[in-house]
Structure formats: structure tokens, C-alpha cells
Scaffold this active site. Sequence first.
Site, short mmCIF file in Angstrom:
data_model
loop_
_atom_site.label_atom_id
_atom_site.label_comp_id
_atom_site.label_asym_id
_atom_site.label_seq_id
_atom_site.Cartn_x
_atom_site.Cartn_y
_atom_site.Cartn_z
N TYR A 36 20.21 -17.26 26.98
CA TYR A 36 20.96 -18.45 27.43
C TYR A 36 20.92 -18.51 28.96
O TYR A 36 21.85 -18.03 29.63
CB TYR A 36 22.42 -18.37 26.99
CG TYR A 36 22.66 -18.17 25.50
CD1 TYR A 36 22.33 -19.17 24.59
CD2 TYR A 36 23.24 -17.01 25.03
CE1 TYR A 36 22.56 -18.99 23.23
CE2 TYR A 36 23.49 -16.82 23.68
CZ TYR A 36 23.14 -17.82 22.78
OH TYR A 36 23.38 -17.63 21.45
N TRP A 42 32.14 -23.26 27.31
CA TRP A 42 33.26 -22.33 27.06
C TRP A 42 32.94 -20.91 27.45
O TRP A 42 33.82 -20.14 27.82
CB TRP A 42 33.87 -22.50 25.68
CG TRP A 42 33.11 -22.11 24.44
CD1 TRP A 42 31.78 -22.17 24.23
CD2 TRP A 42 33.69 -21.61 23.21
NE1 TRP A 42 31.48 -21.77 22.95
CE2 TRP A 42 32.63 -21.42 22.30
CE3 TRP A 42 34.98 -21.33 22.78
CZ2 TRP A 42 32.83 -20.95 20.99
CZ3 TRP A 42 35.18 -20.86 21.48
CH2 TRP A 42 34.12 -20.68 20.61
N GLN A 109 31.99 -29.03 24.23
CA GLN A 109 32.26 -27.74 23.60
C GLN A 109 33.77 -27.49 23.62
O GLN A 109 34.51 -28.26 24.25
CB GLN A 109 31.50 -26.62 24.36
CG GLN A 109 30.56 -25.85 23.47
CD GLN A 109 29.78 -24.75 24.17
OE1 GLN A 109 29.97 -24.47 25.33
NE2 GLN A 109 28.90 -24.13 23.41
N GLY A 165 30.77 -25.01 19.17
CA GLY A 165 30.50 -23.66 19.66
C GLY A 165 30.15 -22.71 18.53
O GLY A 165 29.79 -21.56 18.77
N ASP A 167 27.72 -22.80 15.88
CA ASP A 167 26.55 -23.58 15.48
C ASP A 167 26.28 -23.64 13.97
O ASP A 167 26.05 -24.70 13.42
CB ASP A 167 25.29 -23.02 16.16
CG ASP A 167 25.43 -22.92 17.67
OD1 ASP A 167 26.54 -23.14 18.19
OD2 ASP A 167 24.44 -22.62 18.33
N GLU A 391 26.88 -9.86 22.06
CA GLU A 391 27.30 -11.26 21.86
C GLU A 391 28.30 -11.35 20.70
O GLU A 391 29.31 -12.05 20.77
CB GLU A 391 26.07 -12.12 21.57
CG GLU A 391 26.37 -13.61 21.44
CD GLU A 391 25.11 -14.44 21.19
OE1 GLU A 391 24.02 -13.85 21.01
OE2 GLU A 391 25.22 -15.68 21.16
C1 DGY Z 1 22.24 -22.03 21.29
O1 DGY Z 1 21.25 -22.44 21.89
O2 DGY Z 1 22.22 -21.14 20.44
C2 DGY Z 1 23.53 -22.61 21.63
O3 DGY Z 1 24.57 -22.09 20.85
C3 DGY Z 1 23.47 -24.11 21.53
O4 DGY Z 1 24.65 -24.62 21.99
#
Ligand code: DGY
Length: 425
Positions: A36, A42, A109, A165, A167, A391
Site C-alpha cells: 500500500y 483510516w 472510508q 475498509g 473489502d 496487517e
Molecule cells: C486494497 O487495495 O486492498 C485496499 O484495501 C483497497 O482499498
Amino acid sequence: MSLDLKTDCATMDQRAQDILRGNDRGGFTVPTNGLYPYQFNWDSVFAAWGFARIDLVRAWEEIEKLFDGQWPNGMVPHIVFRQYDPDYFPGPDVWGCTHAPVITSGISQPPVAASCVTRLYAMDPELGQAKVAVLMPKLLRWHRWFIEWRQSGGAICVHHPWESGRDNAADWDGAMAAITPGDVGNYTRRDTAHVNPAMRPTDEDYDRFLYLVQRARRLGWDEVRLAEDAPFRVADPGMTFVLLRANRDLEQLAGIVGHPTEEIAGWTRMLEKGAAGLWNADLGAYDSRDVLTGAFSNALGSTSYLCWYAGLTDDRMVPALERTLRDVRYPMPSLDPGDGRFDSLRYWRGPTWAPVNALVGLGLQECGPPGTGEQLRKKTAQMIASHGFAEYFDPRDGTSAGGGTFTWTAAVWLAWASPSAREVA
Ligand code: DGY
């Protein structure tokens, strides 16, 4: 493995600080390197909460930079893209959003910012006064956008699973199954190059995620047009509870800067009514509901337990809470392990997430059954101390999953889970 949290606390605190500093890209923080590479809404607010333990000025800066991405209609996007990074899909070229001074995504979000701002202010009101004065109108416009464009019967809906948030939560299964994505074109996922695909949403999910983005882009990200024949609109207890809490905090902020509170108080009453409508008596829990069909999802997830965080002291959730705290080694699972769809490592279909635990825990500490908030805090601390700053985690044994050296896990450690956080709370 059980760690002596007191002995190891200083080491863990230092590692958490190093992660925040390591993920700092100059006034804003990425959730983790590679997977990411942008500022996520958030995640960033949790980062600010963590930074507040070590550098309050830097914490404020994180929030201020997030609002660089605010759209003229008040929406605060879920991603602020400041530069292009080929390691992430879908990037700014796919979203096609140029509504703010910086390039962003086109959805929002969970709005945790007002609640974090309240905490930052309390830590140093003298510094916070001017910051709140600048942020107050921005927060107000964002909350108003939710009420105007994402509200149905007082509950907050998501128009894309990414907006929640969470997914690939089971909450969206019915609504996602009803979508026929058709030809979304060829694309290459980048997430599965960083993380074991078994820990991520499926390709079928991604086709639908992309279909919703492409439709919105075709409609110019115009909320009026998007609302017509919307293919995905799900009322979510997670979003409703978070906004309800944030709204109570916003009312407090309004008092600090002398802003009228009537409109905000009206939203609070509306959201309380909306939350009540998300009670699923058959499930015995708050549950998401497909606005297009009226059907409940029948999914007991961790965000159902945010009722206390939202200021609703609901005894009807106590049996599920006590069972989960008793039976799950590392609560709160993002889907109840008794649900046939439970998948202990696949993103939001089972794993435990530290930021949700922190919000649930704060609510329980404030107004939940005695001892439950502290119990959750200690189990979260043990999970992170034993398995690292991942995570997310397998709720059965704590196996770390998803990205590593993760900002919000480090931030939650510093701000809430660490034994040293108790000393400053
Ligand atoms: C991702 O790319 O996994 C994110 O959660 C998208 O918002």
C-alpha cells in the site's frame, strides 16, 4: 508463546515507533511499504493516533495532509495518491479523479478522524485549539456528505466494499453476487505479488471491485447519477457506528470552537435510529443490510461489536461478546468462527485486526460489561507481542498475515495496547 509484556514493553514500543517513522513519507504515512504505497484514509488516522504518543505535532500533520484530498462536495477519499507507484493496483490512472488539489480515489472510508482529533486536542488543548478551528469545517462537510449521499433510514451505506475498509467481508456477499461484472478488461493485480493470494480477496471479488470503479468513473463520479440504479448499496453497522461516534465527538469539537451544534445533534439522532434498524433478531447481532433487497447479511463480524464505541449500551450483544472473548484465542474475528464462510487467514473473512480491536475495546472500556475492554486490550497486546506488527492475524493461533511492519498495528500498540499506553491514557 507468552511474553512478559512488562519486560518487553520498551522493546515493542521502540519497534512500533520505528515502524511509524519507517512508513513516514514526509508528513503522511503509508500503511506498509510495497503493498500500500499511498496515504489511506483510516490507516492514516490510526497513524496519527500512534504518532501522538511520540510527536503530537507530527500527529496533527498526518490529519491535515489527509484533508488535502477533500473534494468540493466534502468527501474525504480513501486514498490520496501523491505520486504514481506501479506496485499498486488500481492506481490513479484507473480512478481518474482530479477533484482535489491532489489526485485521489473516488470513494471514502470509515470516518474515524473526528474521534482522533478529539483525542489529539485533549492531549494539548493549547496546541489543539487552532488545529480544531481549521479542521472543524472540513470535518463538518465530510460528515454532511455521509448524511447526504450515504444514508438510508438513518444508517450509513457503502457504495463499494472498499468504502467500508473491509473489502471482502461476508457482509457484502449477497450484494456482490448480484453483480455481473461483464468485461472489465485485462488487468494485473499487484496485491498478490506482495502477499500470499490465500490471504487476499479473490479474483471474482476484484472483477466486481473494478466494475464498480469503472461505472462510477463513466458517470463522472457524480453522486446524483451514481445513486440512480446503484448496483451496490449496503447499510453497514461498522460505518454507522463509526460515524455515530465521530459525530458525538464532532459535537464536542464544535463546542470547543464555538460552532453551532444543532445540525450535528440532529445527525446523531438520525444515526441512532438507523443503528436500531440494523438489529438482526435472528442473528442476535447488529448486521449489514442490502438496501436494494432489504435482506440482512447474517454475518456476525467484529464491527457489530462497535455499538458500545457508538455510545449504545446494548445488552443484547453481550452473549455474543462473552462467547467470543471466551472461545476465541485472539478476538475479535472479522467473521464469527461458527459461520460456514469463516476463513482464518483471508483478509476480512475471519482474521483479527488490531485497529478494529482498539475501537471495540475503547467502547467496552467506556460503557461495556465490566472488565471486557481490558480483557480485549490484553489479548490484543499479547497477539502483537507474540506475532509481530502484521496487517492482521489468525484469530485461532495469532499467525501473522497480510503485510508486515504495518502502520496501524504499530499505532494501535503505542496508543492503546501497550502496557505503557495505560500510563498516559
Ligand atoms: C486494497 O487495495 O486492498 C485496499 O484495501 C483497497 O482499498
